[in-house]
Write a protein that holds these residues in place. Structure first.
Motif, PDB file in Angstrom:
ATOM      1  N   HIS A   1       0.894  -1.238   0.209  1.00  0.00           N
ATOM      2  CA  HIS A   1       0.327   0.506   0.247  1.00  0.00           C
ATOM      3  C   HIS A   1       0.741   1.111   0.047  1.00  0.00           C
ATOM      4  O   HIS A   1       1.949   0.823   0.577  1.00  0.00           O
ATOM      5  CB  HIS A   1      -0.999   0.240   1.136  1.00  0.00           C
ATOM      6  CG  HIS A   1      -2.205  -1.039   1.608  1.00  0.00           C
ATOM      7  ND1 HIS A   1      -3.417  -1.178   0.725  1.00  0.00           N
ATOM      8  CD2 HIS A   1      -1.855  -2.628   1.653  1.00  0.00           C
ATOM      9  CE1 HIS A   1      -3.860  -2.054   1.021  1.00  0.00           C
ATOM     10  NE2 HIS A   1      -2.176  -2.948   1.854  1.00  0.00           N
ATOM     11  N   ASP A   2       0.403   2.624  -0.329  1.00  0.00           N
ATOM     12  CA  ASP A   2       1.070   3.879  -0.146  1.00  0.00           C
ATOM     13  C   ASP A   2       0.401   4.401   1.059  1.00  0.00           C
ATOM     14  O   ASP A   2      -0.758   4.776   0.511  1.00  0.00           O
ATOM     15  CB  ASP A   2       1.176   4.479  -1.800  1.00  0.00           C
ATOM     16  CG  ASP A   2       1.713   3.766  -2.776  1.00  0.00           C
ATOM     17  OD1 ASP A   2       2.632   3.536  -2.009  1.00  0.00           O
ATOM     18  OD2 ASP A   2       1.798   3.641  -3.992  1.00  0.00           O
ATOM     19  N   VAL A   3       1.352   5.175   1.549  1.00  0.00           N
ATOM     20  CA  VAL A   3       0.768   6.375   3.036  1.00  0.00           C
ATOM     21  C   VAL A   3       1.015   7.276   1.537  1.00  0.00           C
ATOM     22  O   VAL A   3       1.952   8.010   1.534  1.00  0.00           O
ATOM     23  CB  VAL A   3       1.437   5.889   3.688  1.00  0.00           C
ATOM     24  CG1 VAL A   3       0.477   7.053   5.032  1.00  0.00           C
ATOM     25  CG2 VAL A   3       0.935   4.404   4.287  1.00  0.00           C
ATOM     26  N   ASN A   4      -0.365   8.277   1.862  1.00  0.00           N
ATOM     27  CA  ASN A   4      -0.205   9.766   0.837  1.00  0.00           C
ATOM     28  C   ASN A   4      -0.485  10.910   1.705  1.00  0.00           C
ATOM     29  O   ASN A   4      -1.305  10.628   2.660  1.00  0.00           O
ATOM     30  CB  ASN A   4      -1.198   9.763  -0.415  1.00  0.00           C
ATOM     31  CG  ASN A   4      -1.251   8.785  -1.112  1.00  0.00           C
ATOM     32  OD1 ASN A   4      -0.017   8.313  -1.641  1.00  0.00           O
ATOM     33  ND2 ASN A   4      -1.817   8.287  -1.155  1.00  0.00           N
TER      34      ASN A   4
ATOM     35  N   VAL B   1       5.128  10.445  -0.369  1.00  0.00           N
ATOM     36  CA  VAL B   1       4.211   8.987  -0.830  1.00  0.00           C
ATOM     37  C   VAL B   1       5.272   7.981  -0.128  1.00  0.00           C
ATOM     38  O   VAL B   1       7.092   8.284  -0.182  1.00  0.00           O
ATOM     39  CB  VAL B   1       3.893   8.576  -2.218  1.00  0.00           C
ATOM     40  CG1 VAL B   1       3.237   6.793  -2.181  1.00  0.00           C
ATOM     41  CG2 VAL B   1       2.939   9.660  -2.452  1.00  0.00           C
ATOM     42  N   VAL B   2       5.579   6.771   0.663  1.00  0.00           N
ATOM     43  CA  VAL B   2       5.526   6.253   1.525  1.00  0.00           C
ATOM     44  C   VAL B   2       5.482   4.723   1.755  1.00  0.00           C
ATOM     45  O   VAL B   2       3.749   4.725   1.434  1.00  0.00           O
ATOM     46  CB  VAL B   2       6.236   6.102   2.968  1.00  0.00           C
ATOM     47  CG1 VAL B   2       6.865   5.070   3.797  1.00  0.00           C
ATOM     48  CG2 VAL B   2       6.934   7.609   3.181  1.00  0.00           C
ATOM     49  N   PRO B   3       5.849   3.935   1.310  1.00  0.00           N
ATOM     50  CA  PRO B   3       5.135   2.767   0.941  1.00  0.00           C
ATOM     51  C   PRO B   3       5.254   1.599   2.116  1.00  0.00           C
ATOM     52  O   PRO B   3       6.167   1.431   2.733  1.00  0.00           O
ATOM     53  CB  PRO B   3       6.030   1.868  -0.351  1.00  0.00           C
ATOM     54  CG  PRO B   3       7.787   2.557  -0.134  1.00  0.00           C
ATOM     55  CD  PRO B   3       7.325   3.564   0.388  1.00  0.00           C
ATOM     56  N   ILE B   4       4.103   0.510   2.082  1.00  0.00           N
ATOM     57  CA  ILE B   4       3.842   0.077   3.578  1.00  0.00           C
ATOM     58  C   ILE B   4       3.476  -1.651   3.181  1.00  0.00           C
ATOM     59  O   ILE B   4       3.053  -1.583   2.201  1.00  0.00           O
ATOM     60  CB  ILE B   4       3.085   0.651   4.398  1.00  0.00           C
ATOM     61  CG1 ILE B   4       1.285   0.402   3.932  1.00  0.00           C
ATOM     62  CG2 ILE B   4       4.010   1.200   5.042  1.00  0.00           C
ATOM     63  CD1 ILE B   4       0.866   1.151   5.113  1.00  0.00           C
TER      64      ILE B   4
END
Length: 168
Positions: A125-128, A152-155
């Motif tokens: 998922h991406d955290v925006n 944006v950071v991926p988790i």
């Protein structure tokens, strides 16, 4: 003739605007202050750190039914931050994407604990992060939202295990 080509150019030729030879050392900085590394200039006195946007999510690979810690920094011009992801759905909600708001300090920092639901979809998922400036005209009751910056950071959401809470 060859000695004339290999000899360095005289100082008068360099001062007149002629290009130096390829092997000549670079001239020393005159200290005019035109190349300022601190980010300050005569036109803009705002330090560079006040313009940065950053987002940190801990842990990077949470389990379902877990709480993540989100640390944010927005430009000091922003007064609100919006964090959204497909990893944050609520139980029983049909919405795929959920946004959570956080107010910023005067320096642009914010922190928020967000629950990863037991029913969150597994995988990447991406955290925006959106840093916004919200202005409200109280006379006519209109709210204006201007997006100043984004990050944006991926988790990676892992499967829920009871063993994460008890010794199994």
């Amino acid at each position: 003739m060859a000695a004339l080509v290999a000899a360095p150019a005289p100082a008068a030729a360099q001062a007149s605007g002629a290009l130096p030879a390829p092997n000549d050392p670079l001239p020393a900085d005159t200290g005019s202050g035109s190349n300022n590394d601190s980010g300050d200039s005569a036109d803009n006195t705002t330090p560079l750190w006040q313009k940065l946007t950053s987002l940190v999510v801990m842990p990077e690979s949470p389990h379902q039914n877990d709480v993540i810690r989100v640390l944010m920094h927005c430009p000091t011009e922003a007064n609100h931050a919006i964090v959204g992801s497909t990893a944050f759905p609520l139980k029983g909600s049909w919405r795929i994407y959920r946004e959570v708001g956080a107010s910023l300090s005067k320096r642009g920092f914010a922190k928020k604990g967000i629950v990863i639901s037991r029913f969150a979809p597994l995988g990447d998922h991406d955290v925006n992060l959106k840093c916004v400036k919200v202005t409200i005209d109280r006379v006519i009751g209109v709210r204006k939202v201007k997006v100043l910056s984004e990050a944006v950071v991926p988790i990676y959401v892992r499967r829920f295990h009871v063993c994460q809470f008890f010794d199994c």
